[in-house]
Design a protein around this motif. Structure first.
Motif, PDB file in Angstrom:
ATOM      1  N   GLN A  72      15.841   1.273   2.704  1.00 57.00           N
ATOM      2  CA  GLN A  72      14.818   1.518   1.694  1.00 57.00           C
ATOM      3  C   GLN A  72      13.558   2.018   2.382  1.00 57.00           C
ATOM      4  N   ARG A  73      12.882   2.933   1.715  1.00 59.72           N
ATOM      5  CA  ARG A  73      11.657   3.489   2.272  1.00 59.72           C
ATOM      6  C   ARG A  73      10.437   2.754   1.724  1.00 59.72           C
ATOM      7  N   GLY A  74       9.313   3.015   2.332  1.00 53.91           N
ATOM      8  CA  GLY A  74       8.066   2.431   1.850  1.00 53.91           C
ATOM      9  C   GLY A  74       7.612   1.249   2.683  1.00 53.91           C
ATOM     10  N   GLY A  77      10.030  -1.401   2.861  1.00 51.44           N
ATOM     11  CA  GLY A  77      11.359  -0.894   3.139  1.00 51.44           C
ATOM     12  C   GLY A  77      11.928  -1.401   4.445  1.00 51.44           C
TER      13      GLY A  77
END
Length: 251
Positions: A72-74, A77
């Motif tokens: 997951q990005r961010g 994440g």
């Protein structure tokens, strides 16, 4: 969390990323890393295993390809332990089974024996637990198989779908997963060998008997029908292979 359960050996023939992926996989299997848990960052893993970040990144790609982790990005994440469903793992089981059959030259008799022994183990459970949808699928595939314009490839796909419904009717996801390879890998192998000699009418009749037995919740009749289907398949296979042997002798 430290996931380094075994020492990474730079001299090992297996590359470092494979060793790291194996170590993380072991931590997941043992329960040290649980579903939805966030893995250490690439920098942390790099330090733990004393390798470069690109090596760690390659290891994570291996795990993601096996659906063991998701990324997951961010700000929140990272890499997380994935929850794998039995259905999502079917494709890997089918691929592995297909490779094993092709690479190890498993005989027609051995594949046939294994396939039907496993299906017959499902039959009593399917007789008790099959749903209306499972029966509807089996009936629909029987109808499809009886269509005169159906290609061999489509007949094979329908054959697989019929037996898949029989297995899934047992209502046991572990058995469905284990038999994914037995049905989706072995059935096409059998069809490939026997398609020139088989009678579609005979196969549809046997499939219909299986479906009738399951609808009546008659486990014994379902077992008998599967035994007859196995014997018919073996008979076709032996005939085809005998004819091929004779043709080679004439050359």
């Amino acid at each position: 969390m430290n996931v380094r359960h075994k020492k990474i050996d730079p001299q090992n023939p297996a590359d470092l990323s494979a060793q790291i992926a194996s170590a993380i996989r072991d931590a997941i299997v043992s329960g040290d890393l649980i579903v939805d848990q966030r893995l250490p960052s690439e920098a942390e893993l790099s330090e733990q295993f004393n390798v470069s970040r690109p090596t760690v990144r390659e290891a994570l790609k291996r795990l993601a390809a096996q659906s063991l982790i998701r990324t997951q990005r961010g700000a929140t994440g990272g890499a997380f332990v994935n929850r794998i469903s039995f259905e999502e793992a079917y494709s890997q089981q089918i691929t592995t089974s297909t490779l094993l059959l092709s690479m190890n030259a498993v005989s027609f008799e051995t594949a046939c024996e294994a396939r039907y022994a496993l299906e017959r183990a499902c039959a009593p459970l399917s007789a008790r637990r099959r749903s209306a949808d499972h029966l509807a699928t089996m009936r629909a595939e029987c109808h499809r198989q009886s269509q005169p314009g159906l290609t061999d490839e489509a007949f094979c796909a329908s054959d697989v779908a019929f037996h898949r419904a029989l297995v899934d009717g047992a209502g046991n996801p572990v058995m469905s997963y284990q038999l994914a390879g037995a049905v989706e890998a072995m059935q096409p192998l059998m069809n490939m060998i026997t398609f020139t000699a088989r009678s579609r009418v005979e196969i549809v009749a046997l499939h219909t008997r299986v479906a009738d037995a399951l609808e009546a919740r008659d486990a014994k009749a379902a077992d008998t029908a599967l035994c007859n289907l196995e014997n018919y398949t073996l008979h076709l296979g032996h005939d085809v292979m005998a004819k091929r042997a004779k043709s080679r002798e004439k050359l």
